[in-house]
Design an enzyme around this catalytic site. Structure first.
Site, PDB file in Angstrom:
ATOM      1  N   ASP A  30       9.338  41.504  -2.029  1.00 14.22           N
ATOM      2  CA  ASP A  30      10.984  41.599  -2.138  1.00 14.22           C
ATOM      3  C   ASP A  30      11.390  41.583  -0.439  1.00 14.22           C
ATOM      4  O   ASP A  30      11.195  42.872   0.117  1.00 14.22           O
ATOM      5  CB  ASP A  30      11.657  42.260  -3.262  1.00 14.22           C
ATOM      6  N   GLU A 155      11.759  29.293 -15.536  1.00  9.57           N
ATOM      7  CA  GLU A 155      11.987  30.523 -16.740  1.00  9.57           C
ATOM      8  C   GLU A 155      13.380  30.718 -17.395  1.00  9.57           C
ATOM      9  O   GLU A 155      14.155  29.967 -17.320  1.00  9.57           O
ATOM     10  CB  GLU A 155      12.104  31.651 -15.692  1.00  9.57           C
ATOM     11  N   LEU A 157      14.025  33.407 -20.229  1.00  9.39           N
ATOM     12  CA  LEU A 157      14.423  34.606 -20.572  1.00  9.39           C
ATOM     13  C   LEU A 157      15.478  34.883 -20.361  1.00  9.39           C
ATOM     14  O   LEU A 157      16.267  34.049 -19.681  1.00  9.39           O
ATOM     15  CB  LEU A 157      13.937  35.592 -19.786  1.00  9.39           C
ATOM     16  N   CYS A 267      23.602  33.227 -14.716  1.00 13.26           N
ATOM     17  CA  CYS A 267      22.768  31.957 -14.941  1.00 13.26           C
ATOM     18  C   CYS A 267      24.147  30.532 -15.647  1.00 13.26           C
ATOM     19  O   CYS A 267      23.362  30.155 -14.755  1.00 13.26           O
ATOM     20  CB  CYS A 267      21.358  32.372 -16.102  1.00 13.26           C
ATOM     21  N   ARG A 334      27.209  39.257 -12.339  1.00 10.08           N
ATOM     22  CA  ARG A 334      27.939  37.869 -12.081  1.00 10.08           C
ATOM     23  C   ARG A 334      27.653  37.659 -12.364  1.00 10.08           C
ATOM     24  O   ARG A 334      27.965  37.018 -14.191  1.00 10.08           O
ATOM     25  CB  ARG A 334      26.271  37.962 -11.462  1.00 10.08           C
TER      26      ARG A 334
HETATM   27  N1  LIG Z   1      18.754  36.516 -15.105  1.00  4.99           N
HETATM   28  C1  LIG Z   1      18.098  35.773 -15.663  1.00  4.99           C
HETATM   29  O1  LIG Z   1      18.352  35.926 -17.185  1.00  4.99           O
HETATM   30  C2  LIG Z   1      17.314  34.007 -15.453  1.00  4.99           C
HETATM   31  C3  LIG Z   1      16.856  33.762 -16.311  1.00  4.99           C
HETATM   32  C4  LIG Z   1      16.022  32.361 -15.865  1.00  4.99           C
HETATM   33  C5  LIG Z   1      16.033  32.128 -14.578  1.00  4.99           C
HETATM   34  N2  LIG Z   1      16.828  32.475 -13.847  1.00  4.99           N
HETATM   35  C6  LIG Z   1      16.333  32.164 -12.382  1.00  4.99           C
HETATM   36  O2  LIG Z   1      15.610  32.910 -11.771  1.00  4.99           O
HETATM   37  C7  LIG Z   1      15.539  32.845 -10.072  1.00  4.99           C
HETATM   38  C8  LIG Z   1      15.711  34.175 -10.448  1.00  4.99           C
HETATM   39  O3  LIG Z   1      16.892  35.530 -11.006  1.00  4.99           O
HETATM   40  P1  LIG Z   1      17.209  36.520 -10.686  1.00  4.99           P
HETATM   41  O4  LIG Z   1      18.076  37.251 -12.083  1.00  4.99           O
HETATM   42  O5  LIG Z   1      15.692  37.501 -11.454  1.00  4.99           O
HETATM   43  O6  LIG Z   1      17.685  36.610  -9.045  1.00  4.99           O
HETATM   44  P2  LIG Z   1      17.922  38.587  -8.685  1.00  4.99           P
HETATM   45  O7  LIG Z   1      18.766  38.470  -8.317  1.00  4.99           O
HETATM   46  O8  LIG Z   1      18.146  39.642  -9.834  1.00  4.99           O
HETATM   47  O9  LIG Z   1      16.468  38.852  -7.716  1.00  4.99           O
HETATM   48  C9  LIG Z   1      16.323  37.962  -6.555  1.00  4.99           C
HETATM   49  C10 LIG Z   1      15.600  38.766  -6.017  1.00  4.99           C
HETATM   50  O10 LIG Z   1      14.896  38.057  -5.129  1.00  4.99           O
HETATM   51  C11 LIG Z   1      15.222  38.356  -3.543  1.00  4.99           C
HETATM   52  N3  LIG Z   1      14.703  37.308  -2.721  1.00  4.99           N
HETATM   53  C12 LIG Z   1      15.702  37.151  -1.797  1.00  4.99           C
HETATM   54  N4  LIG Z   1      15.408  36.267  -0.882  1.00  4.99           N
HETATM   55  C13 LIG Z   1      13.682  36.973  -0.749  1.00  4.99           C
HETATM   56  C14 LIG Z   1      13.040  36.771   0.140  1.00  4.99           C
HETATM   57  N5  LIG Z   1      12.735  35.814   1.030  1.00  4.99           N
HETATM   58  N6  LIG Z   1      11.294  36.754   0.047  1.00  4.99           N
HETATM   59  C15 LIG Z   1      11.607  37.873  -0.701  1.00  4.99           C
HETATM   60  N7  LIG Z   1      12.669  38.135  -1.803  1.00  4.99           N
HETATM   61  C16 LIG Z   1      13.251  37.569  -1.827  1.00  4.99           C
HETATM   62  C17 LIG Z   1      15.815  39.114  -3.604  1.00  4.99           C
HETATM   63  O11 LIG Z   1      16.230  40.321  -2.708  1.00  4.99           O
HETATM   64  C18 LIG Z   1      15.868  40.088  -5.414  1.00  4.99           C
HETATM   65  O12 LIG Z   1      15.181  40.925  -5.567  1.00  4.99           O
HETATM   66  C19 LIG Z   1      17.309  32.255 -10.597  1.00  4.99           C
HETATM   67  O13 LIG Z   1      16.819  30.722  -9.990  1.00  4.99           O
HETATM   68  C20 LIG Z   1      17.631  31.766 -11.727  1.00  4.99           C
HETATM   69  O14 LIG Z   1      18.770  31.149 -11.888  1.00  4.99           O
HETATM   70  C21 LIG Z   1      16.932  33.701 -13.915  1.00  4.99           C
END
Ligand SMILES: NC(=O)c1ccc[n+]([C@@H]2O[C@H](COP(=O)([O-])OP(=O)(O)OC[C@H]3O[C@@H](n4cnc5c(N)ncnc54)[C@H](O)[C@@H]3O)[C@@H](O)[C@H]2O)c1
Length: 437
Positions: A30, A155, A157, A267, A334
């Site tokens: 990260d 994903e 979840l 989401c 969010r």
């Molecule tokens: N949160 C959910 O419930 C959920 C469910 C299904 C799918 N998704 C999808 O999954 C993806 C991630 O969602 P999330 O909620 O986990 O996001 P999040 O914002 O909680 O986490 C994303 C992470 O990526 C890191 N990051 C950003 N740029 C980076 C880089 N260049 N290198 C390394 N790390 C980097 C950020 O620091 C952060 O910790 C999104 O596309 C979202 O739409 C989320």
């Protein structure tokens, strides 16, 4: 088998912790150094039930974390789980995806290993083929299918159930060419979840499956909210009896039929906006999804109208908003509809107090000194002319006459119908309930 996971948010950290707890050797990457420091110390940087103990177990096993993508050189599978937020116009923002893809491309150029890059982030159709693949091939000078694999793996979840859903997903979707790299990913998932259906398809189909899934869930919510608005106009009618009953019809199903102040969270709002934007650009008028979004926005407008009708004006009035998280058991705010409500009330000149059992620190980052932050329900509603319950936290189910005794005017809007059975000494309005005869 070494596994790399880039982006340790809700999706990435849950996945990394579950895999490492099962004995896989995992390196999580990260860019957020503060986040990594907490993770290294066994502290989950956000609130997600059951993840804390899973993380501790995984750190004792084989989970390592790093800020450097080069550390993933020897990984056979590299999962990308960075955020894909929305731009102001609703379009998907691919900045983080492009950034990570650039770094992976450079890593590929230097290595003799042949990993599979697996995109778990939600991405709009054609992103894998038109954005990610060209960057990877250009920067690495290598060929897909020969030197590296590329698979789209959306994903599904749910936050607050992230560990459970990572352990027991309902489906695995794999998009891409059916080559040896795909076989490797398929085998990995088969070993992880023996009895879960694995859908093998192409990139575009895998990408749109995720949007179809979330758009449908948003549609169910806007549908029941519209029914709730009708129910409110019929004396004694109860939307929960309606949703419980129609949910028994197997063609409908009972989930995502809770009427409320509208869908929020990290989401649904962004994914519905992104697919509306994408569809419009394709020349397909997204009439239904536009109505879903419009219906969603109306829920907050209706709450504002209700407050105005009952307390006269909002300017200068003290109003409490109970619950900022987009759902209970999370500190994630969010795109929570509570933020929209608070912002609108502040703009109208209201003096707003807010309360949330877990999300107050995140709320402070947004509202700063525009609102008051209280650490109990009774303190939040004290001297207020109206209290709006926005999130169905268990704590709010305990609200009684004692909790509201210091309200100036006892007017309560219960957007989740969680205290509808209390005999409160208050004027009470609940979304989806017709007034008592
Ligand atoms: N949160 C959910 O419930 C959920 C469910 C299904 C799918 N998704 C999808 O999954 C993806 C991630 O969602 P999330 O909620 O986990 O996001 P999040 O914002 O909680 O986490 C994303 C992470 O990526 C890191 N990051 C950003 N740029 C980076 C880089 N260049 N290198 C390394 N790390 C980097 C950020 O620091 C952060 O910790 C999104 O596309 C979202 O739409 C989320």
């Amino acid at each position: 088998m070494k596994i790399g996971i880039i982006g340790l948010g809700f999706v990435g950290l849950s996945f990394a912790s579950v895999l490492a707890s099962k004995g896989y050797s995992v390196i999580g990457v990260d860019v957020d150094k503060e986040k990594l420091k907490k993770i290294k110390n066994g502290v989950v940087p956000f609130y997600e039930p059951k993840l804390q103990s899973m993380l501790k177990k995984s750190l004792k096993n084989c989970l390592k974390v790093s800020t450097n993508i080069s550390d993933l050189e020897k990984c056979s599978l590299i999962f990308v789980t960075v955020g894909t937020p929305q731009k102001k116009n609703g379009e998907i923002d691919l900045t983080m995806i492009k950034n990570v893809t650039n770094k992976i491309g450079k890593l590929l150029s230097k290595t003799r290993y042949k990993p599979v890059i697996i995109i778990k982030s939600t991405i709009i159709p054609r992103t894998t083929q038109r954005v990610i693949l060209p960057i990877l091939q250009r920067l690495s000078g290598k060929k897909i299918g020969k030197d590296f694999g590329l698979v789209t793996n959306p994903e599904f979840l749910r936050e607050t159930m992230a560990v459970h859903d990572t352990l027991y997903p309902h489906v695995i979707v794999l998009g891409g060419d059916n080559n040896s790299f795909m076989k490797k990913v398929r085998k990995f998932y088969y070993n992880l979840h023996h009895n879960v259906p694995i859908v093998l398809t192409n990139y575009g189909t895998a990408e749109i499956i995720k949007y179809a899934n979330n758009s449908f869930l948003a549609t169910k919510i806007s549908f029941i909210n519209q029914i709730a608005n009708i129910c409110e106009e019929i004396p004694d009618v109860n939307v929960d009896d309606v949703s419980r009953t129609i949910g028994l019809d197997p063609r409908i199903g009972n989930l995502f039929l809770d009427a409320g102040p509208g869908y929020g969270g990290s989401c649904l709002p962004k994914d519905v906006k992104a697919i509306i934007d994408f569809s419009t650009k394709l020349g397909v008028n997204p009439t239904l999804l536009a109505a879903v979004e419009k219906t969603n926005k109306q829920q907050i407008n209706s709450i504002i109208e209700l407050i105005k009708q009952n307390i006269g004006k909002i300017h200068g009035e003290k109003i409490a908003v109970l619950g900022i998280a987009f759902k209970p058991e999370t500190d994630d705010i969010r795109d929570s509809v509570s933020i929209e409500l608070v912002n609108m009330l502040v703009k109208l000149g209201g003096k707003i107090s807010i309360h949330d059992p877990k999300a107050i620190e995140n709320a402070r980052k947004i509202f700063r000194d525009k609102v008051k932050y209280l650490n109990s329900v009774s303190a939040a509603v004290k001297d207020c002319n109206c209290a709006v319950i926005m999130t169905a936290w268990n704590e709010y189910k305990k609200i009684n006459n004692e909790s509201i005794k210091h309200m100036t005017t006892k007017f309560i809007i219960d957007s989740r119908r969680i205290i509808s059975n209390k005999n409160l000494n208050a004027k009470y309005f609940a979304i989806g309930l017709g007034q008592k005869l």
